[in-house]
Design an enzyme around this catalytic site. Structure first.
Site, PDB file in Angstrom:
ATOM      1  N   LYS A   1       4.821  -2.302   2.510  1.00  0.00           N
ATOM      2  CA  LYS A   1       6.174  -3.033   2.564  1.00  0.00           C
ATOM      3  C   LYS A   1       7.277  -2.201   2.478  1.00  0.00           C
ATOM      4  O   LYS A   1       7.045  -0.844   2.763  1.00  0.00           O
ATOM      5  CB  LYS A   1       5.891  -4.195   1.393  1.00  0.00           C
ATOM      6  CG  LYS A   1       4.831  -5.138   1.430  1.00  0.00           C
ATOM      7  CD  LYS A   1       5.089  -6.329   0.623  1.00  0.00           C
ATOM      8  CE  LYS A   1       5.119  -6.289  -0.768  1.00  0.00           C
ATOM      9  NZ  LYS A   1       5.524  -7.395  -1.820  1.00  0.00           N
TER      10      LYS A   1
ATOM     11  N   GLN B   1      10.816   9.164  -3.467  1.00  0.00           N
ATOM     12  CA  GLN B   1      11.834   8.271  -3.189  1.00  0.00           C
ATOM     13  C   GLN B   1      12.341   7.249  -4.316  1.00  0.00           C
ATOM     14  O   GLN B   1      13.385   6.988  -4.483  1.00  0.00           O
ATOM     15  CB  GLN B   1      10.956   7.258  -2.102  1.00  0.00           C
ATOM     16  CG  GLN B   1      10.848   7.638  -0.639  1.00  0.00           C
ATOM     17  CD  GLN B   1      12.184   7.670  -0.078  1.00  0.00           C
ATOM     18  OE1 GLN B   1      12.810   6.487   0.324  1.00  0.00           O
ATOM     19  NE2 GLN B   1      12.775   8.910   0.186  1.00  0.00           N
TER      20      GLN B   1
ATOM     21  N   ARG C   1       0.847  -1.337   0.139  1.00  0.00           N
ATOM     22  CA  ARG C   1       0.038  -0.099   0.062  1.00  0.00           C
ATOM     23  C   ARG C   1       0.873   1.393   0.171  1.00  0.00           C
ATOM     24  O   ARG C   1       1.701   1.225   0.970  1.00  0.00           O
ATOM     25  CB  ARG C   1      -0.847   0.078   1.282  1.00  0.00           C
ATOM     26  CG  ARG C   1      -2.136   1.100   1.238  1.00  0.00           C
ATOM     27  CD  ARG C   1      -2.430   0.827   2.692  1.00  0.00           C
ATOM     28  NE  ARG C   1      -3.567   1.900   2.926  1.00  0.00           N
ATOM     29  CZ  ARG C   1      -4.163   2.108   4.118  1.00  0.00           C
ATOM     30  NH1 ARG C   1      -3.628   1.615   5.020  1.00  0.00           N
ATOM     31  NH2 ARG C   1      -5.221   3.032   4.401  1.00  0.00           N
TER      32      ARG C   1
ATOM     33  N   PRO D   1       1.707   9.095  -2.323  1.00  0.00           N
ATOM     34  CA  PRO D   1       2.084   9.010  -3.883  1.00  0.00           C
ATOM     35  C   PRO D   1       2.881  10.043  -4.054  1.00  0.00           C
ATOM     36  O   PRO D   1       4.147   9.720  -4.810  1.00  0.00           O
ATOM     37  CB  PRO D   1       0.849   8.916  -4.456  1.00  0.00           C
ATOM     38  CG  PRO D   1      -0.360   8.803  -3.532  1.00  0.00           C
ATOM     39  CD  PRO D   1       0.238   9.251  -2.441  1.00  0.00           C
ATOM     40  N   LYS D   2       3.192  11.183  -3.540  1.00  0.00           N
ATOM     41  CA  LYS D   2       4.300  12.156  -3.881  1.00  0.00           C
ATOM     42  C   LYS D   2       5.493  11.723  -3.383  1.00  0.00           C
ATOM     43  O   LYS D   2       6.429  11.802  -3.611  1.00  0.00           O
ATOM     44  CB  LYS D   2       3.786  13.569  -3.366  1.00  0.00           C
ATOM     45  CG  LYS D   2       3.085  14.406  -4.202  1.00  0.00           C
ATOM     46  CD  LYS D   2       3.095  15.927  -3.854  1.00  0.00           C
ATOM     47  CE  LYS D   2       2.243  16.710  -4.994  1.00  0.00           C
ATOM     48  NZ  LYS D   2       2.175  18.102  -4.482  1.00  0.00           N
TER      49      LYS D   2
ATOM     50  N   GLU E   1      14.581   1.561   0.693  1.00  0.00           N
ATOM     51  CA  GLU E   1      15.788   0.745   0.137  1.00  0.00           C
ATOM     52  C   GLU E   1      15.501   0.024  -1.287  1.00  0.00           C
ATOM     53  O   GLU E   1      16.292   0.055  -2.293  1.00  0.00           O
ATOM     54  CB  GLU E   1      16.222  -0.547   1.115  1.00  0.00           C
ATOM     55  CG  GLU E   1      16.150  -0.026   2.630  1.00  0.00           C
ATOM     56  CD  GLU E   1      17.291   1.083   2.947  1.00  0.00           C
ATOM     57  OE1 GLU E   1      18.170   1.029   2.202  1.00  0.00           O
ATOM     58  OE2 GLU E   1      17.204   1.314   4.023  1.00  0.00           O
TER      59      GLU E   1
END
Length: 733
Positions: free
Chosen positions: A696, A633, A623, A627-628, A700
């Site tokens: 999740k 990331q 999930r 969103p931004k 990284e």
């Protein structure tokens, strides 16, 4: 419990702390204005190994404004009580003896009333040494077994026999250069003592860990140390532990009885606060002629310091990424006269992905099979290393969506087949994968009678957007508008939270925030349904939802009341709750985030220069809360991957251990011109097996797979396979 309406989670909100940052009001570690603060400058060793034979401070002491020079000659008392850290070994004990263990080691510190005075005086201190020859070369020093339990040999099946029987065998050696963290904000600490209580304003990704470390070093109770870190100007892992400068700042403050500010220079960042270690990685791979992988052997070694045994999670991908029946792994470390490495974005996984994913690409070319098709033929139905089902594994969908968006079908598979003038054009693909890491976390919330809420947790924001994402989770759980929720972090006095590393913050702290706010919302609902004066009196609690600060019956918004009305009528100034998240000790599922990375490069046929033209990442990350932030990331991860693939390379002079390019003029990092067209796509979905809030790993994951996708694109463009990072022009000429 009724399901709350969702308004904030999933919405493309701008950062709630954005205005503070763009107006300069956000205070980073060195920005805090502490009354009476003086300045400290560290003096670094100019040899890589040996003994200090003398420190002449007379010229420095005579300078105006100098308060003192502190070194091991002053015999400062430090407790260094046992505080088991994440890295085995004896941590560097500053100013406790005359030994020099690496070039750039702090050997003294100057304290003065101004920064300029401290800098000038530091240049006047003369340190003499008994010099020994340091060992700093990974390729010329003996390897030893890695630290248990992090580097155990692994085997399933019989990889040696399977390789011998394989239709196709490849054997390759890869070399990955040392990389250094280069965040915008350099490491800095302000330390102040009030009696036997210590306050630190520090750049750290773990306020709780820094608190515990400093308490152990100075032999005081943990409750006597408070660490504050409200804003962090990037870190990428190098602020996950308390490095020597933090102890030095606190020691200098204690010895001078003044608050002390100590900020590392950009050059000092290359010597004492960690780096991604250099690797040598040998891989052997066997398969059938139809592309079924039958065997893999992994032999890896990487550098560490002599005084600590650094480790990182470098074995998982080789065990679970593909359905390979026969696998063996050995991990060695090479102790050197260097400072200790540190986790850097995508630790362990980034290097392993480069090796495995370029090898799979090489196998695909050897067999004449499309690189995506080869990967799909070796997709496992369950985790081959544990036989556990995957919580989710939508890698096939990632590649399907990515291939469509990227235009993979237009690709001519023959290397060196596409040109644009003098530029050779190539496209490549790779898999990214990262563990779902989880930690215990707590949070506290207070809802005031005016309908506003303040939430707290001792977590961190390294620029990832924690302030914003936690506010979004809290707003929906409480049924409030985002502007009525304030999230506070970065204080060790707040409810404890894990380090901001290993992509665990959103999952761990976000789940604690959800639990905390659920408890408060349920508390308010119970108050309403039990209150005879409430329009909700007698209603089943599960039939009540909250939205816009108003409690009402599900399906009947007219029957209800606001938090403000409820609390005012009951003479309550506020409601408060404390919640937590504790992951189960052992999961029944194999949990990872996944990515399909696509890259297009252009290589100058005459000069060997590589330019990334475009990149696409498609992610199965559960999930998406914000969103931004997720887009930011992903773009940041791609930029970091471009750096590792094409630019970043720490150069050491092995004669004395000096880092030759310890600056941003000579240590190259990507700039805007290097990243013209980057795109991220997140698959819709959630993973409630991984976390109560369905998320999740993400932070990284987005860098892993970038470097091999670029390397594979370079091969497609040039027909030349490069097995070293970074990929240089010399390697392509």
């Amino acid at each position: 419990m009724s399901r709350q309406p969702q308004a904030a989670v999933g919405a493309p909100l701008s950062r709630v702390d954005g205005r503070l940052k763009v107006t300069g009001q956000a205070k980073y570690a060195a920005d805090h204005d502490i009354d009476g603060v003086v300045h400290a400058v560290i003096i670094d060793s100019t040899i890589g190994r040996g003994r200090i034979t003398g420190i002449d401070t007379r010229a420095a002491d005579a300078q105006h404004g100098v308060i003192g020079v502190i070194s091991h000659l002053d015999k400062p008392t430090l407790a260094y009580r046992d505080n088991p850290g994440p890295i085995p070994g004896r941590r560097l004990r500053v100013f406790q003896d005359d030994a020099v263990r690496f070039f750039g080691q702090p050997v003294a510190v100057v304290v003065a009333t101004t920064l300029e005075s401290a800098q000038h005086a530091a240049g006047l201190v003369e340190v003499s040494y008994d010099v020994e020859q340091p060992s700093t070369d990974l390729t010329r020093s003996p390897a030893v077994d890695g630290p248990a339990p992090f580097a155990r040999p692994y085997a399933r099946g019989n990889a040696t026999d399977a390789l011998g029987a394989a239709d196709v065998r490849l054997e390759m050696t890869y070399r990955l250069s040392r990389n250094h963290h280069n965040p915008m904000e350099t490491q800095a600490t302000i330390a102040r003592w009030d009696g036997d209580k210590l306050t630190l304003w520090d750049k750290t990704q773990h306020v709780i860990g820094t608190r515990n470390e400093l308490a152990a070093v100075f032999g005081i109770p943990q409750e006597n140390v408070r660490v504050l870190s409200p804003f962090i100007g990037g870190a990428f892992g190098n602020a996950l532990r308390a490095w020597p400068h933090v102890t030095i700042a606190a020691l200098a403050a204690r010895e001078t009885d003044r608050p002390v500010k100590l900020a590392l220079t950009r050059r000092q960042m290359y010597f004492t606060v960690g780096y991604r270690p250099a690797y040598e990685y040998k891989l052997r791979l066997g398969s059938t002629r139809r592309g079924r992988l039958t065997a893999m052997t992994h032999e890896m070694k990487y550098e560490t310091s002599r005084y600590e045994q650094f480790w990182e999670a470098n074995q998982a991908l080789g065990q679970m990424l593909y359905a390979v029946p026969n696998v063996s792994q050995t991990v060695k470390i090479v102790p050197l006269d260097v400072s200790t490495p540190q986790w850097m974005r995508g630790p362990g996984y980034s290097g392993s992905a480069f090796v495995i994913e370029t090898a799979v690409d090489e196998l695909a070319h050897t067999l004449g099979i499309d690189p995506i098709e080869l990967r799909m033929r070796n997709e496992p139905g369950e985790d081959p290393s544990t036989q556990q089902p995957f919580s989710t594994r939508r890698l096939r969908e990632c590649f399907r969506v990515g291939a469509r968006e990227f235009g993979w079908h237009r690709r001519n598979p023959r290397p060196r087949s596409t040109q644009d003038g003098d530029w050779l054009i190539g496209t490549g693909v790779a898999t990214g994968c990262y563990d779902v890491f989880r930690g215990q976390a707590q949070a506290h919330v207070r809802l005031d009678a005016d309908g506003t809420a303040v939430l707290q947790s001792a977590t961190h924001d390294t620029g990832t957007g924690t302030y914003t994402s936690m506010t979004q989770v809290a707003a929906d759980a409480l049924g409030l508008a985002v502007h009525n929720v304030e999230f506070r972090l970065g204080d060790s006095a707040m409810p404890p939270a894990p380090a901001q590393g290993a992509s665990q913050t959103m999952l761990s702290v976000g789940s604690a925030v959800q639990d905390t706010c659920d408890k408060l919302r349920q508390q308010a609902i119970r108050l309403a349904v039990e209150d005879e004066r409430s329009p909700l009196h007698g209603v089943e609690a599960d039939d009540v939802v909250v939205r816009g600060g108003r409690l009402h019956i599900k399906g009947d918004a007219a029957r209800g009341e606001t938090y403000r009305q409820l609390l005012t009528r009951n003479n309550r100034t506020h409601l408060e709750a404390r919640g937590s998240y504790t992951p189960e000790a052992e999961s029944r599922f194999s949990m990872y985030g996944y990515a399909a990375m696509f890259a297009e490069v252009a290589v100058d046929a005459r000069l060997g220069l590589v330019r990334v033209r475009r990149m696409l990442g498609v992610y199965d990350a559960g999930r998406v809360i914000s969103p931004k932030l997720a887009e930011s990331q992903a773009i940041g991860g791609m930029v970091g991957g471009i750096g590792s693939a094409l630019l970043e390379h720490t150069v050491t002079d092995h004669r004395d251990g000096r880092i030759v390019n310890a600056n941003l003029a000579d240590y190259l990092v990507p700039v805007n011109a290097d990243v013209p067209d980057l795109k991220a796509v997140y698959l819709d979905g959630e993973d409630y097996k991984a976390a109560p809030i369905g998320v999740k790993s993400l932070g990284e994951l987005v860098q892993i797979g970038v470097a091999p996708a670029i390397a594979n694109a370079v091969f497609h463009a040039t027909g030349r396979r490069v097995r070293e990072l970074p990929i240089t022009a010399e390697a392509l000429l």
